[in-house]
Design an enzyme around this catalytic site. Sequence first.
Site, PDB file in Angstrom:
ATOM      1  N   HIS A 331       0.845  -1.197   0.000  1.00  0.00           N
ATOM      2  CA  HIS A 331       0.000   0.000   0.000  1.00  0.00           C
ATOM      3  C   HIS A 331       0.881   1.248   0.000  1.00  0.00           C
ATOM      4  O   HIS A 331       1.759   1.410   0.845  1.00  0.00           O
ATOM      5  CB  HIS A 331      -0.915   0.003   1.225  1.00  0.00           C
ATOM      6  N   ALA A 332       0.673   2.142  -0.965  1.00  0.00           N
ATOM      7  CA  ALA A 332       1.525   3.323  -1.126  1.00  0.00           C
ATOM      8  C   ALA A 332       1.433   4.234   0.094  1.00  0.00           C
ATOM      9  O   ALA A 332       0.343   4.513   0.601  1.00  0.00           O
ATOM     10  CB  ALA A 332       1.122   4.093  -2.380  1.00  0.00           C
ATOM     11  N   HIS A 361       1.048  11.991  -5.999  1.00  0.00           N
ATOM     12  CA  HIS A 361       0.299  12.172  -4.751  1.00  0.00           C
ATOM     13  C   HIS A 361       1.195  11.945  -3.537  1.00  0.00           C
ATOM     14  O   HIS A 361       1.207  12.756  -2.595  1.00  0.00           O
ATOM     15  CB  HIS A 361      -0.896  11.213  -4.729  1.00  0.00           C
ATOM     16  N   GLU A 362       1.918  10.840  -3.529  1.00  0.00           N
ATOM     17  CA  GLU A 362       2.746  10.509  -2.365  1.00  0.00           C
ATOM     18  C   GLU A 362       3.856  11.546  -2.149  1.00  0.00           C
ATOM     19  O   GLU A 362       4.163  11.918  -1.014  1.00  0.00           O
ATOM     20  CB  GLU A 362       3.339   9.107  -2.509  1.00  0.00           C
ATOM     21  N   HIS A 365       2.825  14.457  -0.108  1.00  0.00           N
ATOM     22  CA  HIS A 365       2.971  14.260   1.336  1.00  0.00           C
ATOM     23  C   HIS A 365       4.403  14.564   1.782  1.00  0.00           C
ATOM     24  O   HIS A 365       4.622  15.242   2.795  1.00  0.00           O
ATOM     25  CB  HIS A 365       2.639  12.813   1.712  1.00  0.00           C
ATOM     26  N   GLU A 389      -4.017  14.772   2.819  1.00  0.00           N
ATOM     27  CA  GLU A 389      -4.516  14.010   1.674  1.00  0.00           C
ATOM     28  C   GLU A 389      -4.871  14.940   0.523  1.00  0.00           C
ATOM     29  O   GLU A 389      -4.665  14.606  -0.651  1.00  0.00           O
ATOM     30  CB  GLU A 389      -5.736  13.176   2.077  1.00  0.00           C
ATOM     31  N   HIS A 489     -11.852   1.072   8.728  1.00  0.00           N
ATOM     32  CA  HIS A 489     -11.653   2.250   9.573  1.00  0.00           C
ATOM     33  C   HIS A 489     -12.520   2.233  10.826  1.00  0.00           C
ATOM     34  O   HIS A 489     -12.207   2.935  11.794  1.00  0.00           O
ATOM     35  CB  HIS A 489     -11.940   3.522   8.773  1.00  0.00           C
ATOM     36  N   TYR A 499     -11.134  12.223   4.842  1.00  0.00           N
ATOM     37  CA  TYR A 499     -11.237  11.892   3.425  1.00  0.00           C
ATOM     38  C   TYR A 499     -12.321  12.730   2.740  1.00  0.00           C
ATOM     39  O   TYR A 499     -12.165  13.136   1.587  1.00  0.00           O
ATOM     40  CB  TYR A 499     -11.509  10.400   3.255  1.00  0.00           C
TER      41      TYR A 499
END
Length: 590
Positions: A331-332, A361-362, A365, A389, A489, A499
């Site tokens: 999982h990234a 995207h990563e 972060h 996010e 979750h 989210y």
Amino acid sequence: MQTKSNSSLQTLTQEDAKGFLQKVENDITKLSTPAAHAAWAYATHINYDTAKVNTYFTEQISVLYAKYAVEAAKFNDVQVDADTRRQLDLLKSNPEIAFPADPAKAERLATIGSDMMGIYGSGEYCRDNDTCLSLVQMSAEMATSRNPDLLLEYWEGWRQVSVPMRDMYAEMVSLANEGAEQLGFDNTSELWRAKYDMPADDFPKELDRIWGQVKPFYESLQCHVRAELSEYYGKDYDGNDIVPLDKPIPAHLLGNMWAQSWGNIYDIVKPEQEMNVPNVTSALQNQAYDEIQMTKQAEAFFSSLGFEPLPDTFWERSMFQKPEGRDVQCHASAWNLDDVDDLRIKMCIQITGEEFNVIHHELGHNYYQRAYNQLPMLYRGSANSGFHEAIGDTIALSITPTYLQQIGLIDEIPDASNDIGMLLKVALDKIAFLPWGLMVDQWRWKVMSGEVTPEQYNELWWELREKYQGVAAPIARGNDAFDPGAKYHVPANVSYTRYFLAHILQFQFHKALCDIAQSEEALHRCSIYGSEAAGSALNNMLEMGKSQPWQEAMTTLTGQPDMDASTIADYFAPLKTWLDEQNAERQCGW
């Protein structure tokens, strides 16, 4: 003794509070770096030993934060400056679940959490004695199968796993509420809602205001999807519509175990006309990109905005591929192990267009993590839970045909007549997600505040899903079911509002950055690639971390303090026009 205790509390001063915060920073920093290395070692080499070490450090960090959160409450009535008060409040509201001071109750709460995650993690559905399926296997089938009977079987089968969690969850809520009260909150619901720089009771109203802005567009999307699904699936064995046109959509037919995003059914609901959409996967493969080149190109995006290159250690220590001969978490995720500059990503990169987006995207972060690394420890983080996010998603919105042409991946930019297909794909993931992202915590807040009994948990869950999503359980659900527990979750106690916020904020940030970049393209075609002005504005917000209320961080970039979903209407304007045309003769609503 009681009189002496009260007297000592009354003598606490601002200097005591500052000294306490310094001790907190020193103690947690000392432990957090080895804890981060243990977590990295486990994630990139899963085995008995790395699991043991990671579990040990995770527990130690959790206990330390919980201990200091309780101690921070001692300064509730002490006069301190605004900066000190903010750090104390952040420390108190840091835990998702507050452990009671009673050691036996704290241990019980930890055991319940571990047991629920054990149930979820080992969950499977057995069709017979010889055929058992994991969540991953069933999810893959639900993404591609168009057999409604099989989809229903897997949908119902996975929800058998969570039935034993209901009473455990109720006990957990009771114990967690006791812990929240010790921090000065009425219950865990208030603890969660107090994290957003506004009165806890005002936050749900703010979310409903934002949802009201995007609800008409969502209803148009839901109406089109329902009509196309109804035509595709037709009637059941009794002659009834499998997807009735005047009711919520059955939850098992939307291509996802939880009906939270609908991109997997694009083939059913797509426009009839042929769409010329760039095939990024083919372009990457034809140009012999590998995982390092893909990541270097993502870094070049940020460099074009004026950001400093990633450190050499990023390239030495990141995990870009699944290593041979060992289990890893694919999982990234993006990491900063020392809270300074030990930036890394962890991915098992495939040479696809989707993964190209994920890498951008990563790295979003990572650049956020580096931007706030000079702040005090309690300020190193997302302005509110949605910002981190949203930053990654904002960058991904700039991976447009214009950007792809600028970096040589495609030769020609398709004309605007092809935009409907692209926008519909984006909407099926991002807009379809919004009511789901909103209602998960709406359910938890009511549960955690004691508004409903365990016997009403499941009934409330489906009331909210029908209200917000226009999605219904495909079969009757009894009160003994615990369908919320079928989503990771919930048993993991990870708040979900982040989210929802991220899906709103990314479009607001994208518009602000496109305006700063002076883009003349339509919003959905704009890329901020190459704009140092946009990069500077973005970095000014990122550097704030959570040192100020998120409204001030928002103002720094967008010029206004409020979250605003109207930019979604701007972004998807061509699609909304198309949807209205498709829905002209349809009965919408549920």
